[in-house]
Design an enzyme around this catalytic site. Structure first.
Site, PDB file in Angstrom:
ATOM      1  N   ASP A  36       0.918  -1.100  -0.040  1.00 19.29           N
ATOM      2  CA  ASP A  36       0.114  -0.109  -0.160  1.00 19.29           C
ATOM      3  C   ASP A  36       0.948   1.268  -0.031  1.00 19.29           C
ATOM      4  OD1 ASP A  36      -1.798   2.215   0.823  1.00 19.29           O
ATOM      5  OD2 ASP A  36      -3.125   0.705   1.107  1.00 19.29           O
ATOM      6  N   VAL A 101     -11.063   2.817  -3.280  1.00 17.44           N
ATOM      7  CA  VAL A 101     -10.690   2.161  -4.475  1.00 17.44           C
ATOM      8  C   VAL A 101     -11.726   1.120  -4.778  1.00 17.44           C
ATOM      9  CG1 VAL A 101      -8.761   1.095  -5.991  1.00 17.44           C
ATOM     10  CG2 VAL A 101      -8.132   2.633  -4.345  1.00 17.44           C
ATOM     11  N   HIS A 105     -10.366  -5.750  -2.655  1.00 19.90           N
ATOM     12  CA  HIS A 105      -9.108  -5.839  -2.119  1.00 19.90           C
ATOM     13  C   HIS A 105      -9.009  -6.090  -0.482  1.00 19.90           C
ATOM     14  CE1 HIS A 105      -9.907  -1.541  -2.068  1.00 19.90           C
ATOM     15  NE2 HIS A 105      -9.284  -1.600  -0.900  1.00 19.90           N
TER      16      HIS A 105
HETATM   17  P1  AMP Z   1     -10.030   1.224   0.512  1.00 15.72           P
HETATM   18  O1  AMP Z   1     -10.212   2.430   1.304  1.00 15.72           O
HETATM   19  O2  AMP Z   1     -10.070  -0.162   1.026  1.00 15.72           O
HETATM   20  O3  AMP Z   1     -10.625   1.226  -1.064  1.00 15.72           O
HETATM   21  O4  AMP Z   1      -8.176   1.160   0.430  1.00 15.72           O
HETATM   22  C1  AMP Z   1      -7.573   1.608  -0.776  1.00 15.72           C
HETATM   23  C2  AMP Z   1      -6.209   1.528  -0.529  1.00 15.72           C
HETATM   24  O5  AMP Z   1      -5.307   1.599  -1.826  1.00 15.72           O
HETATM   25  C3  AMP Z   1      -5.715   2.692   0.553  1.00 15.72           C
HETATM   26  O6  AMP Z   1      -4.965   2.031   1.744  1.00 15.72           O
HETATM   27  C4  AMP Z   1      -4.683   3.501  -0.156  1.00 15.72           C
HETATM   28  O7  AMP Z   1      -3.563   3.912   0.505  1.00 15.72           O
HETATM   29  C5  AMP Z   1      -4.089   2.205  -1.306  1.00 15.72           C
HETATM   30  N1  AMP Z   1      -3.808   2.784  -2.693  1.00 15.72           N
HETATM   31  C6  AMP Z   1      -4.348   3.828  -3.305  1.00 15.72           C
HETATM   32  N2  AMP Z   1      -3.618   3.833  -4.695  1.00 15.72           N
HETATM   33  C7  AMP Z   1      -2.860   2.880  -4.597  1.00 15.72           C
HETATM   34  C8  AMP Z   1      -1.749   2.633  -5.426  1.00 15.72           C
HETATM   35  N3  AMP Z   1      -1.289   3.371  -6.409  1.00 15.72           N
HETATM   36  N4  AMP Z   1      -0.826   1.722  -4.982  1.00 15.72           N
HETATM   37  C9  AMP Z   1      -1.142   0.983  -3.732  1.00 15.72           C
HETATM   38  N5  AMP Z   1      -2.105   1.312  -2.990  1.00 15.72           N
HETATM   39  C10 AMP Z   1      -2.879   2.373  -3.187  1.00 15.72           C
END
Ligand code: AMP
Length: 144
Positions: A36, A101, A105
């Site tokens: 992350d 996102v 995940h």
């Molecule tokens: P969620 O709120 O569960 O959708 O979490 C999305 C996660 O993706 C967050 O912890 C972000 O920090 C992480 N994130 C966003 N963009 C990226 C990226 N390009 N690569 C890796 N992690 C990411």
């Protein structure tokens, strides 16, 4: 319900297609894991199925068995790699829950006694820290 459709241009779909970089630590035919970039703690990683779904709510239940097996594998490796005291598993569905996102995940969060988590989607980590942590996690995963 069109606002709840899967968007194939979400950032994790782009990572899965190799269109944007990630610090990958694990990949098989159905699942990828990477660091992350805004970690809530040391070693925060994400386990992502390749099959497209917005989140757990619209996913094909057939994917969960293997996905959770990989979550366990990465969680155990992360606990070892970062000498954590425990590991939290988090997973969010839709904005009200904290999802940002929209490709399913699972968060792997090594936890350390007395150390609180940093804010969700807070600050970008330094690339060299992500490189070093990915290397540590990869090294333990490679041991099997
Ligand atoms: P969620 O709120 O569960 O959708 O979490 C999305 C996660 O993706 C967050 O912890 C972000 O920090 C992480 N994130 C966003 N963009 C990226 C990226 N390009 N690569 C890796 N992690 C990411």
């Amino acid at each position: 319900m069109s606002s709840l459709a899967y968007d194939p241009n979400n950032i994790f779909a782009k990572i899965l297609r190799g269109e944007i970089p990630s610090h990958r630590v694990y990949e098989d035919e159905a699942v990828v894991a990477f660091m992350d970039v805004m970690p809530q703690g040391t070693g925060h990683a994400l386990v992502v199925p390749k099959a497209p779904s917005r989140n757990l709510l619209d996913a094909d239940p057939a994917i969960f068995g293997h996905l959770m097996a990989v979550v366990q594998k990465v969680a155990k490796a992360a606990k070892t790699a970062f000498e954590a005291d425990g590991v939290a598993i988090m997973q969010f569905n839709e904005p009200a829950s904290g999802q940002t996102v929209y490709h399913l995940h699972v968060h792997i969060l090594p936890r350390f006694q007395g150390i609180p988590l940093k804010p969700h989607s807070g600050q970008m980590e330094k690339p060299d820290v992500l490189v070093a942590n990915a290397e540590k996690l990869r090294a333990v995963l490679a041991r099997g």
